[in-house]
Design a protein around this motif. Structure first.
Motif, PDB file in Angstrom:
ATOM      1  N   ILE A 158       0.912  -1.237  -0.064  1.00 35.03           N
ATOM      2  CA  ILE A 158      -0.072   0.027   0.039  1.00 35.03           C
ATOM      3  C   ILE A 158       0.814   1.198   0.063  1.00 35.03           C
ATOM      4  O   ILE A 158       1.492   1.566   0.892  1.00 35.03           O
ATOM      5  CB  ILE A 158      -1.058   0.117   1.084  1.00 35.03           C
ATOM      6  N   LYS A 159       0.797   1.960  -1.078  1.00 37.23           N
ATOM      7  CA  LYS A 159       1.471   3.059  -1.158  1.00 37.23           C
ATOM      8  C   LYS A 159       0.668   4.428  -0.811  1.00 37.23           C
ATOM      9  O   LYS A 159       1.483   5.433  -0.270  1.00 37.23           O
ATOM     10  CB  LYS A 159       2.133   3.386  -2.570  1.00 37.23           C
ATOM     11  N   ASP A 160      -0.440   4.479  -1.023  1.00 36.94           N
ATOM     12  CA  ASP A 160      -1.192   5.645  -0.307  1.00 36.94           C
ATOM     13  C   ASP A 160      -2.737   5.102  -0.182  1.00 36.94           C
ATOM     14  O   ASP A 160      -3.193   3.858  -0.906  1.00 36.94           O
ATOM     15  CB  ASP A 160      -1.448   6.904  -1.194  1.00 36.94           C
ATOM     16  N   MET A 161      -3.408   5.664   0.800  1.00 38.98           N
ATOM     17  CA  MET A 161      -4.816   5.089   0.987  1.00 38.98           C
ATOM     18  C   MET A 161      -5.447   6.169   1.024  1.00 38.98           C
ATOM     19  O   MET A 161      -5.206   7.105   2.002  1.00 38.98           O
ATOM     20  CB  MET A 161      -4.995   4.104   1.917  1.00 38.98           C
ATOM     21  N   SER A 162      -6.920   6.623   0.634  1.00 36.00           N
ATOM     22  CA  SER A 162      -7.664   7.451   1.209  1.00 36.00           C
ATOM     23  C   SER A 162      -9.216   6.976   1.549  1.00 36.00           C
ATOM     24  O   SER A 162      -9.489   6.044   1.066  1.00 36.00           O
ATOM     25  CB  SER A 162      -8.205   8.243  -0.057  1.00 36.00           C
ATOM     26  N   LEU A 163      -9.673   7.523   2.652  1.00 37.82           N
ATOM     27  CA  LEU A 163     -10.938   6.894   3.167  1.00 37.82           C
ATOM     28  C   LEU A 163     -12.216   8.085   2.892  1.00 37.82           C
ATOM     29  O   LEU A 163     -11.957   9.270   3.248  1.00 37.82           O
ATOM     30  CB  LEU A 163     -10.955   6.806   4.646  1.00 37.82           C
ATOM     31  N   TYR A 164     -12.944   7.673   2.072  1.00 34.77           N
ATOM     32  CA  TYR A 164     -14.129   8.621   1.801  1.00 34.77           C
ATOM     33  C   TYR A 164     -15.389   8.225   2.507  1.00 34.77           C
ATOM     34  O   TYR A 164     -15.796   7.240   2.882  1.00 34.77           O
ATOM     35  CB  TYR A 164     -14.602   8.556   0.345  1.00 34.77           C
ATOM     36  N   VAL A 165     -15.634   9.144   3.557  1.00 36.04           N
ATOM     37  CA  VAL A 165     -16.560   9.352   4.604  1.00 36.04           C
ATOM     38  C   VAL A 165     -17.910   9.898   3.975  1.00 36.04           C
ATOM     39  O   VAL A 165     -17.999  11.136   3.765  1.00 36.04           O
ATOM     40  CB  VAL A 165     -16.290   9.811   5.803  1.00 36.04           C
ATOM     41  N   MET A 218      -9.881   3.308  -0.682  1.00 38.43           N
ATOM     42  CA  MET A 218      -9.390   3.067  -1.889  1.00 38.43           C
ATOM     43  C   MET A 218      -7.784   3.317  -1.542  1.00 38.43           C
ATOM     44  O   MET A 218      -7.337   4.320  -1.272  1.00 38.43           O
ATOM     45  CB  MET A 218     -10.000   3.937  -3.018  1.00 38.43           C
ATOM     46  N   ALA A 219      -6.989   2.408  -2.050  1.00 37.56           N
ATOM     47  CA  ALA A 219      -5.529   2.418  -2.125  1.00 37.56           C
ATOM     48  C   ALA A 219      -4.862   2.250  -3.319  1.00 37.56           C
ATOM     49  O   ALA A 219      -5.263   1.898  -4.300  1.00 37.56           O
ATOM     50  CB  ALA A 219      -4.928   1.426  -1.046  1.00 37.56           C
ATOM     51  N   ASN A 226      -3.655   4.985   6.822  1.00 36.44           N
ATOM     52  CA  ASN A 226      -2.749   3.945   6.478  1.00 36.44           C
ATOM     53  C   ASN A 226      -3.154   2.590   7.287  1.00 36.44           C
ATOM     54  O   ASN A 226      -4.184   2.562   7.819  1.00 36.44           O
ATOM     55  CB  ASN A 226      -1.304   4.341   7.045  1.00 36.44           C
ATOM     56  N   THR A 227      -2.384   1.550   7.261  1.00 36.74           N
ATOM     57  CA  THR A 227      -2.747   0.425   7.739  1.00 36.74           C
ATOM     58  C   THR A 227      -2.170   0.062   9.417  1.00 36.74           C
ATOM     59  O   THR A 227      -2.489  -0.915   9.989  1.00 36.74           O
ATOM     60  CB  THR A 227      -2.118  -0.849   7.028  1.00 36.74           C
ATOM     61  N   THR A 228      -1.497   1.131   9.797  1.00 32.43           N
ATOM     62  CA  THR A 228      -1.113   0.970  11.368  1.00 32.43           C
ATOM     63  C   THR A 228      -1.585   1.758  12.275  1.00 32.43           C
ATOM     64  O   THR A 228      -1.802   1.381  13.465  1.00 32.43           O
ATOM     65  CB  THR A 228       0.403   1.327  11.267  1.00 32.43           C
ATOM     66  N   PRO A 278      -3.899  -0.963 -14.989  1.00 33.81           N
ATOM     67  CA  PRO A 278      -4.205  -0.409 -13.822  1.00 33.81           C
ATOM     68  C   PRO A 278      -3.198  -0.495 -12.761  1.00 33.81           C
ATOM     69  O   PRO A 278      -2.411  -1.375 -12.642  1.00 33.81           O
ATOM     70  CB  PRO A 278      -5.720  -0.975 -13.372  1.00 33.81           C
ATOM     71  N   THR A 279      -3.377   0.487 -11.751  1.00 31.79           N
ATOM     72  CA  THR A 279      -2.515   0.326 -10.681  1.00 31.79           C
ATOM     73  C   THR A 279      -2.893  -1.042  -9.762  1.00 31.79           C
ATOM     74  O   THR A 279      -3.932  -1.729 -10.009  1.00 31.79           O
ATOM     75  CB  THR A 279      -2.692   1.668  -9.764  1.00 31.79           C
ATOM     76  N   ASP A 280      -2.075  -1.176  -8.729  1.00 31.83           N
ATOM     77  CA  ASP A 280      -2.304  -2.207  -7.955  1.00 31.83           C
ATOM     78  C   ASP A 280      -3.635  -1.825  -6.781  1.00 31.83           C
ATOM     79  O   ASP A 280      -3.204  -1.608  -5.706  1.00 31.83           O
ATOM     80  CB  ASP A 280      -1.276  -2.847  -7.158  1.00 31.83           C
ATOM     81  N   LEU A 281      -4.719  -1.836  -7.492  1.00 28.66           N
ATOM     82  CA  LEU A 281      -5.905  -1.084  -6.564  1.00 28.66           C
ATOM     83  C   LEU A 281      -6.650  -2.236  -5.683  1.00 28.66           C
ATOM     84  O   LEU A 281      -6.785  -3.240  -5.896  1.00 28.66           O
ATOM     85  CB  LEU A 281      -7.140  -1.055  -7.704  1.00 28.66           C
ATOM     86  N   PHE A 282      -6.770  -1.449  -4.343  1.00 26.97           N
ATOM     87  CA  PHE A 282      -7.321  -1.977  -3.257  1.00 26.97           C
ATOM     88  C   PHE A 282      -8.620  -1.293  -3.084  1.00 26.97           C
ATOM     89  O   PHE A 282      -8.494   0.114  -3.178  1.00 26.97           O
ATOM     90  CB  PHE A 282      -6.460  -2.047  -2.106  1.00 26.97           C
ATOM     91  N   TYR A 283      -9.648  -1.880  -2.223  1.00 29.06           N
ATOM     92  CA  TYR A 283     -10.920  -1.236  -2.203  1.00 29.06           C
ATOM     93  C   TYR A 283     -11.599  -1.983  -1.095  1.00 29.06           C
ATOM     94  O   TYR A 283     -11.439  -3.156  -0.878  1.00 29.06           O
ATOM     95  CB  TYR A 283     -11.793  -1.431  -3.392  1.00 29.06           C
TER      96      TYR A 283
END
Length: 299
Positions: free
Chosen positions: A53-60, A94-95, A74-76, A136-141
C-alpha cells in the motif's frame, strides 16, 4: 453605579458559561472521558505485505450517501470519525490511486457516492482501432457502514477490510519465429476486452478496454510478457488475445487447450503459455499473486 451593574451581572455570566459546557456534550475532570468519535482502522488480508500500500484515502459519506470528508489513512493507525448529528456513516477506502496511473473522479463535500469512480487511462488508438488503455494500478478497495449511535466515551474500534481489485497475467509465446519463418522481433499483442472503470460500490463497468503490454525476446527464443495488471472481463466472458506480426493480425486466441475461455481471476496471477511449435496449444495455470510459472521447454 457602574460597579453595582458589574457585580449583579456575574451570576448571569456564570450561568451562560455553564450552559455552553452542557451544550458541548462533555463535562469531566479528565478529558479522556469525553467522546471523541469512532476509531476506524484499515485491515489488509494476511498475505498482503504492508509495503504493497503506497497511499490510501478514506471517503466518509453520511446516511444519505453524501460526502462528508476525505481522510488520508494507513494500515497501522486508526482514524477518528467525529461528525456529531450524523446517524450513520458509509465509508469507502481506496488504495494506490495517487500515482497518476488511473483517473479518479474528484469528489467534493456534498457529492453523491454514486458519482465516484476510478477509471483506466486511454492510450492513442492502435492499428486494430481498439481502445487501448494503460494497465491499472495495484488497486485495493473496501467499504463499511457504521451506526453512529454509541453512548460510550470509548467506543469499540471499527475495521474496514480492503482487498485487491485487479487481476494479473504473465504470457509466454513459444515458436512465433518458427510460425512466421522469420527471425525478426516485430511482434505485438492486443488483449481484449475488460471493464475500464470501477465505481465507489466496487462494481466494474465502463467502455470495453484492451491492453497492449510490451514483449521481450528471451534467450531461448520465447517471447515473454512480464506480469501486468488488468480489470476483470465484462459479463464474465473470456479474453481474446490478438497476436500481430509486422502490424498484421497473425493469430487470435480465445480459449485454452480444453476449450475453456481465458478468464483472469481478481487477486490471482494467470500464467499463459501460447505454443505455436507444431499445432497451436494453450496452457493456463492460476497461481498466487506475483508467482510466475516457468514453462518447461521440451526441445
Amino acid at each position: 453605579m457602574t460597579g453595582d451593574y458589574t457585580f449583579r451581572s456575574i451570576p448571569g455570566i456564570l450561568y451562560f458559561m455553564f450552559t455552553l459546557l452542557l451544550l458541548s456534550g462533555c463535562i469531566a475532570e479528565n478529558i479522556d472521558d469525553c467522546f471523541k468519535g469512532i476509531p476506524l482502522k484499515v485491515s489488509l488480508p494476511a498475505d498482503i505485505p504492508q509495503g504493497t500500500i503506497k497511499d490510501m484515502s478514506l471517503y466518509v459519506f453520511d446516511d444519505k450517501d453524501l460526502l462528508l470528508d476525505i481522510l488520508p489513512v494507513n494500515t497501522t493507525e486508526p482514524v477518528t470519525l467525529n461528525y456529531p448529528g450524523i446517524p450513520a456513516f458509509h465509508c469507502v477506502a481506496m488504495a494506490n490511486t495517487q500515482d497518476g496511473t488511473m483517473l479518479v473522479n474528484p469528489l467534493k463535500t456534498g457529492d453523491q457516492r454514486s458519482d465516484g469512480f476510478i477509471s483506466l487511462k486511454p492510450i492513442v488508438p492502435t492499428k486494430a482501432e481498439q481502445s487501448i488503455f494503460t494497465s491499472p494500478t495495484d488497486l485495493f478497495y473496501g467499504e463499511l457502514e457504521i451506526e453512529n449511535n454509541t453512548t460510550s466515551n470509548h467506543p469499540a474500534e471499527q475495521f474496514i477490510d480492503v482487498s485487491r481489485m485487479t487481476a494479473s497475467m504473465n504470457i509466454t509465446l513459444r515458436g512465433l519465429q518458427r510460425l512466421t519463418g522469420t527471425d525478426d522481433r516485430d511482434y505485438s499483442l492486443v488483449i481484449r476486452e475488460t471493464s475500464s472503470r470501477m465505481d465507489f460500490s466496487g462494481n466494474y463497468g465502463g467502455s470495453p478496454a484492451s491492453y497492449s503490454p510490451a514483449m521481450t525476446l528471451a534467450a531461448n527464443k520465447d517471447f515473454e510478457v512480464s506480469m501486468f495488471r488488468l480489470f476483470p472481463t465484462t459479463n464474465g466472458g473470456g479474453l481474446t488475445i490478438d497476436i500481430y506480426h509486422n502490424r498484421s493480425l497473425l493469430k487470435s486466441i480465445t480459449t485454452d487447450g480444453s476449450g475453456n475461455p481465458i478468464i483472469p481471476v481478481v487477486g490471482k496471477t494467470t500464467n499463459l503459455l501460447l505454443n505455436f511449435e507444431g499445432s497451436v496449444s494453450v496452457e493456463i495455470e492460476i497461481t498466487a499473486w506475483g508467482k510466475t510459472v516457468i514453462w518447461k521447454d521440451w526441445n
